[in-house]
Design a protein around this motif. Structure first.
Motif, PDB file in Angstrom:
ATOM      1  N   ALA A  11       0.895  -1.171   0.000  1.00 36.06           N
ATOM      2  CA  ALA A  11       0.000   0.000   0.000  1.00 36.06           C
ATOM      3  C   ALA A  11       0.929   1.215   0.000  1.00 36.06           C
ATOM      4  CB  ALA A  11      -0.909  -0.032   1.221  1.00 36.06           C
ATOM      5  N   VAL A  12       0.374   2.390   0.197  1.00 34.68           N
ATOM      6  CA  VAL A  12       1.165   3.599  -0.022  1.00 34.68           C
ATOM      7  C   VAL A  12       2.468   3.638   0.778  1.00 34.68           C
ATOM      8  CG1 VAL A  12      -0.291   4.868   1.603  1.00 34.68           C
ATOM      9  CG2 VAL A  12       1.050   6.119  -0.054  1.00 34.68           C
ATOM     10  N   MET A  13       2.432   3.245   2.061  1.00 33.59           N
ATOM     11  CA  MET A  13       3.637   3.363   2.898  1.00 33.59           C
ATOM     12  C   MET A  13       4.720   2.371   2.481  1.00 33.59           C
ATOM     13  SD  MET A  13       3.326   5.854   5.029  1.00 33.59           S
ATOM     14  CE  MET A  13       4.545   5.546   6.302  1.00 33.59           C
ATOM     15  N   ASN A  32       3.260  -8.463  -2.086  1.00 32.15           N
ATOM     16  CA  ASN A  32       1.982  -8.025  -1.509  1.00 32.15           C
ATOM     17  C   ASN A  32       1.017  -9.199  -1.542  1.00 32.15           C
ATOM     18  OD1 ASN A  32       0.470  -5.496  -0.584  1.00 32.15           O
ATOM     19  ND2 ASN A  32      -0.947  -6.356  -2.095  1.00 32.15           N
ATOM     20  N   ARG A  33       0.166  -9.276  -0.500  1.00 34.15           N
ATOM     21  CA  ARG A  33      -0.800 -10.391  -0.436  1.00 34.15           C
ATOM     22  C   ARG A  33      -1.592 -10.498  -1.737  1.00 34.15           C
ATOM     23  NH1 ARG A  33      -5.751 -10.062   3.743  1.00 34.15           N
ATOM     24  NH2 ARG A  33      -6.006  -8.140   2.544  1.00 34.15           N
ATOM     25  N   THR A  34      -2.118  -9.397  -2.191  1.00 35.72           N
ATOM     26  CA  THR A  34      -2.840  -9.378  -3.460  1.00 35.72           C
ATOM     27  C   THR A  34      -1.825  -9.097  -4.571  1.00 35.72           C
ATOM     28  OG1 THR A  34      -4.707  -8.445  -2.259  1.00 35.72           O
ATOM     29  CG2 THR A  34      -4.809  -8.346  -4.667  1.00 35.72           C
ATOM     30  N   LYS A  37      -1.287  -5.987  -6.962  1.00 40.89           N
ATOM     31  CA  LYS A  37      -0.629  -4.763  -6.482  1.00 40.89           C
ATOM     32  C   LYS A  37       0.868  -4.803  -6.755  1.00 40.89           C
ATOM     33  CE  LYS A  37      -3.497  -2.710  -2.945  1.00 40.89           C
ATOM     34  NZ  LYS A  37      -3.681  -2.834  -1.491  1.00 40.89           N
ATOM     35  N   VAL A  74       2.136  -3.698   6.638  1.00 37.22           N
ATOM     36  CA  VAL A  74       0.710  -3.959   6.422  1.00 37.22           C
ATOM     37  C   VAL A  74      -0.103  -3.261   7.505  1.00 37.22           C
ATOM     38  CG1 VAL A  74       1.168  -6.169   5.292  1.00 37.22           C
ATOM     39  CG2 VAL A  74       0.719  -6.121   7.758  1.00 37.22           C
ATOM     40  N   LYS A  75      -1.392  -3.307   7.381  1.00 35.38           N
ATOM     41  CA  LYS A  75      -2.291  -2.644   8.337  1.00 35.38           C
ATOM     42  C   LYS A  75      -1.973  -3.107   9.758  1.00 35.38           C
ATOM     43  CE  LYS A  75      -7.137  -1.396   8.028  1.00 35.38           C
ATOM     44  NZ  LYS A  75      -6.801  -0.256   7.152  1.00 35.38           N
ATOM     45  N   ALA A  76      -1.892  -2.155  10.695  1.00 32.45           N
ATOM     46  CA  ALA A  76      -1.561  -2.503  12.073  1.00 32.45           C
ATOM     47  C   ALA A  76      -2.647  -3.384  12.678  1.00 32.45           C
ATOM     48  CB  ALA A  76      -1.393  -1.226  12.898  1.00 32.45           C
ATOM     49  N   PRO A  79      -3.426  -8.122  10.872  1.00 31.88           N
ATOM     50  CA  PRO A  79      -2.643  -8.428   9.665  1.00 31.88           C
ATOM     51  C   PRO A  79      -1.145  -8.636   9.953  1.00 31.88           C
ATOM     52  CG  PRO A  79      -4.235  -6.725   9.161  1.00 31.88           C
ATOM     53  CD  PRO A  79      -4.324  -6.957  10.651  1.00 31.88           C
ATOM     54  N   VAL A  83       0.875 -12.045   8.926  1.00 39.11           N
ATOM     55  CA  VAL A  83       2.072 -12.077   8.075  1.00 39.11           C
ATOM     56  C   VAL A  83       3.221 -12.791   8.800  1.00 39.11           C
ATOM     57  CG1 VAL A  83       3.822 -10.648   6.948  1.00 39.11           C
ATOM     58  CG2 VAL A  83       1.404 -10.034   6.755  1.00 39.11           C
ATOM     59  N   GLY A 101       5.006  -0.696  10.671  1.00 36.51           N
ATOM     60  CA  GLY A 101       3.700  -0.034  10.758  1.00 36.51           C
ATOM     61  C   GLY A 101       3.486   0.585  12.134  1.00 36.51           C
ATOM     62  N   ASN A 102       2.293   1.145  12.333  1.00 40.00           N
ATOM     63  CA  ASN A 102       1.983   1.801  13.606  1.00 40.00           C
ATOM     64  C   ASN A 102       1.440   0.796  14.609  1.00 40.00           C
ATOM     65  OD1 ASN A 102       2.743   4.442  13.382  1.00 40.00           O
ATOM     66  ND2 ASN A 102       0.792   5.117  12.515  1.00 40.00           N
ATOM     67  N   GLY A 130       4.291  10.165   7.090  1.00 35.84           N
ATOM     68  CA  GLY A 130       3.288   9.862   6.076  1.00 35.84           C
ATOM     69  C   GLY A 130       3.918   9.362   4.790  1.00 35.84           C
TER      70      GLY A 130
HETATM   71  P1  NBP Z   1      -2.792   0.000   5.182  1.00 35.07           P
HETATM   72  O1  NBP Z   1      -2.744   0.215   6.637  1.00 35.07           O
HETATM   73  O2  NBP Z   1      -3.978   0.500   4.429  1.00 35.07           O
HETATM   74  O3  NBP Z   1      -2.647  -1.587   4.903  1.00 35.07           O
HETATM   75  C1  NBP Z   1      -2.789  -2.123   3.613  1.00 35.07           C
HETATM   76  C2  NBP Z   1      -1.809  -3.250   3.388  1.00 35.07           C
HETATM   77  O4  NBP Z   1      -1.989  -4.291   4.362  1.00 35.07           O
HETATM   78  C3  NBP Z   1      -2.009  -3.893   2.026  1.00 35.07           C
HETATM   79  O5  NBP Z   1      -0.736  -4.197   1.499  1.00 35.07           O
HETATM   80  C4  NBP Z   1      -2.795  -5.140   2.377  1.00 35.07           C
HETATM   81  O6  NBP Z   1      -2.658  -6.169   1.424  1.00 35.07           O
HETATM   82  C5  NBP Z   1      -2.106  -5.530   3.650  1.00 35.07           C
HETATM   83  N1  NBP Z   1      -2.832  -6.550   4.429  1.00 35.07           N
HETATM   84  C6  NBP Z   1      -3.994  -6.469   5.122  1.00 35.07           C
HETATM   85 BR1  NBP Z   1      -5.056  -5.000   5.200  1.00 35.07          BR
HETATM   86  N2  NBP Z   1      -4.314  -7.595   5.744  1.00 35.07           N
HETATM   87  C7  NBP Z   1      -3.348  -8.470   5.432  1.00 35.07           C
HETATM   88  C8  NBP Z   1      -3.111  -9.817   5.762  1.00 35.07           C
HETATM   89  N3  NBP Z   1      -3.941 -10.489   6.575  1.00 35.07           N
HETATM   90  N4  NBP Z   1      -2.015 -10.412   5.272  1.00 35.07           N
HETATM   91  C9  NBP Z   1      -1.177  -9.734   4.459  1.00 35.07           C
HETATM   92  N5  NBP Z   1      -1.326  -8.456   4.119  1.00 35.07           N
HETATM   93  C10 NBP Z   1      -2.401  -7.817   4.598  1.00 35.07           C
HETATM   94  O7  NBP Z   1      -1.465   0.558   4.479  1.00 35.07           O
HETATM   95  P2  NBP Z   1      -0.671   1.941   4.697  1.00 35.07           P
HETATM   96  O8  NBP Z   1      -1.585   3.111   4.775  1.00 35.07           O
HETATM   97  O9  NBP Z   1       0.422   1.923   3.702  1.00 35.07           O
HETATM   98  O10 NBP Z   1      -0.030   1.791   6.161  1.00 35.07           O
HETATM   99  C11 NBP Z   1       0.834   0.728   6.518  1.00 35.07           C
HETATM  100  C12 NBP Z   1       1.264   0.892   7.962  1.00 35.07           C
HETATM  101  O11 NBP Z   1       1.972   2.123   8.085  1.00 35.07           O
HETATM  102  C13 NBP Z   1       0.118   0.973   8.974  1.00 35.07           C
HETATM  103  O12 NBP Z   1       0.521   0.374  10.175  1.00 35.07           O
HETATM  104  C14 NBP Z   1      -0.054   2.448   9.183  1.00 35.07           C
HETATM  105  O13 NBP Z   1      -0.651   2.758  10.434  1.00 35.07           O
HETATM  106  C15 NBP Z   1       1.392   2.908   9.109  1.00 35.07           C
HETATM  107  N6  NBP Z   1       1.569   4.317   8.785  1.00 35.07           N
HETATM  108  C16 NBP Z   1       0.796   4.913   7.833  1.00 35.07           C
HETATM  109  C17 NBP Z   1       0.983   6.258   7.523  1.00 35.07           C
HETATM  110  C18 NBP Z   1       0.165   6.916   6.461  1.00 35.07           C
HETATM  111  O14 NBP Z   1       0.346   8.136   6.262  1.00 35.07           O
HETATM  112  N7  NBP Z   1      -0.699   6.202   5.744  1.00 35.07           N
HETATM  113  C19 NBP Z   1       1.960   6.972   8.192  1.00 35.07           C
HETATM  114  C20 NBP Z   1       2.750   6.362   9.127  1.00 35.07           C
HETATM  115  C21 NBP Z   1       2.533   5.012   9.420  1.00 35.07           C
HETATM  116  P3  NBP Z   1      -3.740  -6.305   0.233  1.00 35.07           P
HETATM  117  O15 NBP Z   1      -3.286  -5.367  -0.831  1.00 35.07           O
HETATM  118  O16 NBP Z   1      -3.632  -7.724  -0.164  1.00 35.07           O
HETATM  119  O17 NBP Z   1      -5.079  -5.938   0.789  1.00 35.07           O
END
Ligand code: NBP
Length: 476
Positions: A11-13, A32-34, A37, A74-76, A79, A83, A101-102, A130
C-alpha cells in the motif's frame, strides 16, 4: 543476485519505503498479499531501481540474501500477526522481521518474544512522515535487539531524513521501545494540532479574523520560535479557497476530528504510568467532543454563555495568542518527554531522550526548530526530570506567561473552549507549587476509607479515628 532487503505490503507506505530504498541503491524484493498490487508496482516503479517483484511468500523469501531482512508494512493489528505466522516457517534462524507499521508497543513486545522462541529476530520500528516521508526521507525510530539494528542500520540511515548531516534515525531501545517512542511522537502531534486549532478558534471568534487573514498570521509565526512543519501547513490550509463555493476551504470542512488511536494509546499509557499528561489527553478528548455534533447542535441553543467577540486591541491579542501557543507547546513537549522518561525507567529501555528529539527534527510531522533546544537540554542534563527546569525553557515560559494568562482569561470570559491552553497553564501552576491542596484529598480519603496520611512533621503513616474519639493513631 539476491536482494539486500524485502518489503511486504505495497500500500502507499510500503511502496514508498521500497522505492526510497531502491533509489538509494539497495536491491529490494517486493511482495503483496494481493499479487495484482505487486504487478502494478513493478509496472509503475520497476525502473526506479533494482527491484525483484515476487508473487508468493516463498518466492519473496528466496529472493533475499541471508540473514534475511524483511520489512512488514501492512495494516496494524491482526494483519501483522497473520504475516508473521506465514513468514516464520519459511525463514531461517537469525533472519530479521521488521514491523514498520503503527503497531501498539505491547503487541511488539509480544511479537518479539514469539519470534525469539523461533530463533528469529524481530524489530518494531516507528516510521513517521506519512507517504511523503516514506518516499523522500522519514524519521525512523527503530526498536529491537541492538545487533539486529546493526544489520539494517546502513539501509535505515540512508533512507531516513537528514538534518545538518545527521540522519533522523537512531537505535531507540529493545523490544517495543521504537513503537513506544513513535506513539508518544503521535501523541505530541495531537497536542500540537489541538493548540493550533485553539489559536485558530480565538483568532476567528475573539479577534474576528477570516481564515486567509489567520493564514497570513501563521505564515509570519513560522519565522519565529514556533517555526515548524505544522505551523507552516496551517498557513497553507487556511489560505486555501474552496473550488466549489469560493469560500475558504476550512469554512466548508465539517468540524469533527477523526483519530486512529495513537493519541488515545499515549493517554492511556500515561494513566497507567502515573504521569500527568494533560496536553495530549485534552487533545484526545477535544477530538471526541468534536464528534458529538448532534448533541452540540442541540446544546448550542439550550446552554447559555457569552458570545465571543473582539473587545481588545487586535494586534496585542494576536501576539498574546502566539505566546500562549508557544508556552503551551513547551508544556506539551515537557509532558511527553517526562512520559518517555518514566516508560524508559519502568521498562529498562535506557532511552536517550536528547537523541529522540534529534531524530524528530526532520521527516516527521512534528519536525520543528525547537527540537534542537530539547536535544541540548538533555545533552547538558541527561537526568533531567522535566524540560521546564532547564534555563532555556524556564525563561521561555516565564517570558510568555503574562500573555498566556491573559489569553486564558479572555477565552474564559468570552466563552471559547481552550482545553489545551488552559490545562497546560494549570499543569505549569500545579508543577511550580511547593505545597498543593492534596493534603485535603488525603484527609478526606482517611475520613471515608481509613486510607491514612503522612504528616509534614513525622515519619510514617497516620489515621484519625474520625467516627470514634477523633484521636490520631500511627498506622503500620
Ligand atoms: P494500510 O494500513 O492500508 O494496509 C494495507 C496493506 O496491508 C495492504 O498491502 C494489504 O494487502 C495488507 N494486508 C492487510 Br489489510 N491484511 C493483510 C493480511 N492479513 N495479510 C497480508 N497483508 C495484509 O497501508 P498503509 O496506509 O500503507 O499503512 C501501513 C502501515 O503504516 C500501517 O501500520 C499504518 O498505520 C502505518 N503508517 C501509515 C501512515 C500513512 O500516512 N498512511 C503513516 C505512518 C505510518 P492487500 O493489498 O492484499 O489488501
Amino acid at each position: 543476485e539476491k536482494s539486500r532487503i524485502g518489503v511486504t505490503g505495497l500500500a502507499v507506505m510500503g511502496a514508498n519505503l521500497a522505492r526510497n530504498m531502491a533509489r538509494r541503491g539497495f536491491p529490494v524484493a517486493v511482495h503483496n498479499r494481493t499479487t495484482s498490487k505487486t504487478t502494478e508496482f513493478m509496472k509503475d516503479y520497476g525502473d526506479e531501481g533494482a527491484f525483484t517483484g515476487t508473487e508468493s511468500l516463498q518466492e519473496f523469501v528466496d529472493a533475499l540474501e541471508t540473514p534475511r531482512k524483511i520489512v512488514v508494512m501492512v495494516k496494524a493489528g491482526k494483519p501483522v500477526d497473520a504475516v508473521i505466522d506465514e513468514l516464520a516457517p519459511l525463514l531461517d534462524s537469525g533472519d530479521i522481521i521488521i514491523d514498520a507499521g503503527n503497531s501498539h508497543f505491547p503487541d511488539t513486545d509480544r511479537r518479539a518474544a514469539y519470534c525469539e522462541e523461533r530463533g528469529l529476530r524481530f524489530m518494531g520500528i516507528g516510521v513517521s512522515g506519512g507517504e511523503e516521508g516514506a518516499l523522500n526521507g522519514p524519521s525512523i525510530m527503530p526498536g529491537g535487539p541492538q545487533e539486529a539494528y546493526g544489520e539494517v542500520e546502513e539501509i535505515l540511515t540512508a533512507i531516513a531524513a537528514n538534518v545538518d548531516g545527521t540522519p533522523c534515525c537512531t537505535h531507540v531501545g529493545p523490544g517495543g521501545a521504537g513503537h513506544y517512542v513513535k506513539m508518544v511522537h503521535n501523541g505530541i502531534e495531537y497536542a500540537d494540532i489541538q493548540l493550533i486549532a485553539e489559536a485558530y478558534d480565538l483568532l476567528t471568534h475573539v479577534a474576528g479574523l477570516s481564515a486567509p487573514e489567520i493564514g497570513t498570521i501563521f505564515e509570519e509565526w513560522n519565522s519565529g520560535d514556533l517555526e515548524s512543519f505544522l505551523i507552516e501547513i496551517t498557513g497553507i490550509v487556511l489560505a486555501k479557497t474552496d473550488e466549489k463555493t469560493g469560500k475558504p476551504l476550512v469554512d466548508v470542512i465539517v468540524d469533527q476530528a477523526e483519530q486512529k488511536g495513537t493519541g488515545r494509546w499515549t493517554a492511556i499509557d500515561a494513566l497507567d504510568l502515573g504521569v500527568p499528561l494533560t496536553g495530549i489527553t485534552e487533545a484526545v478528548f477535544a477530538r471526541t467532543l468534536s464528534n458529538l455534533r448532534d448533541e452540540r447542535r442541540e446544546a448550542s441553543t439550550t446552554l447559555g454563555g457569552p458570545t465571543p467577540g473582539s473587545g481588545k486591541n487586535r494586534d496585542e491579542l494576536v501576539e498574546d495568542i502566539r505566546q500562549a501557543l508557544y508556552a503551551s507547546k513547551v508544556v506539551a513537549y515537557a509532558q511527553g518527554f517526562a512520559q518517555m522518561r518514566a516508560a524508559s525507567q519502568a521498562n529498562d529501555w535506557d532511552l536517550d531522550l536528547g537523541a529522540m528529539a534529534r531524530i524528530w527534527r526532520g521527516g516527521c510531522i512534528i519536525r520543528a526548530q525547537f527540537l534542537n533546544r530539547i536535544t541540548e537540554a538533555y545533552e547538558s542534563h541527561p537526568d533531567l526530570d522535566n524540560l521546564l527546569m532547564v534555563p532555556y525553557f524556564t525563561e521561555a515560559v516565564a517570558n510568555a506567561q503574562d500573555a498566556w494568562r491573559r489569553v486564558v482569561v479572555t477565552a474564559t470570559e468570552q466563552g471559547v473552549a481552550i482545553p489545551a491552553f488552559s490545562s497546560s497553564l494549570s499543569y505549569y501552576d500545579g508543577y511550580r507549587r511547593e505545597r498543593g491542596p492534596a493534603n485535603l484529598i488525603q484527609g478526606l480519603r482517611d475520613y471515608f476509607g481509613a486510607h491514612t496520611y503522612a504528616r509534614t512533621d513525622a515519619d510514617g503513616k497516620f489515621h484519625t479515628r474520625w467516627s470514634q474519639d477523633g484521636s490520631e493513631v500511627a498506622a503500620d
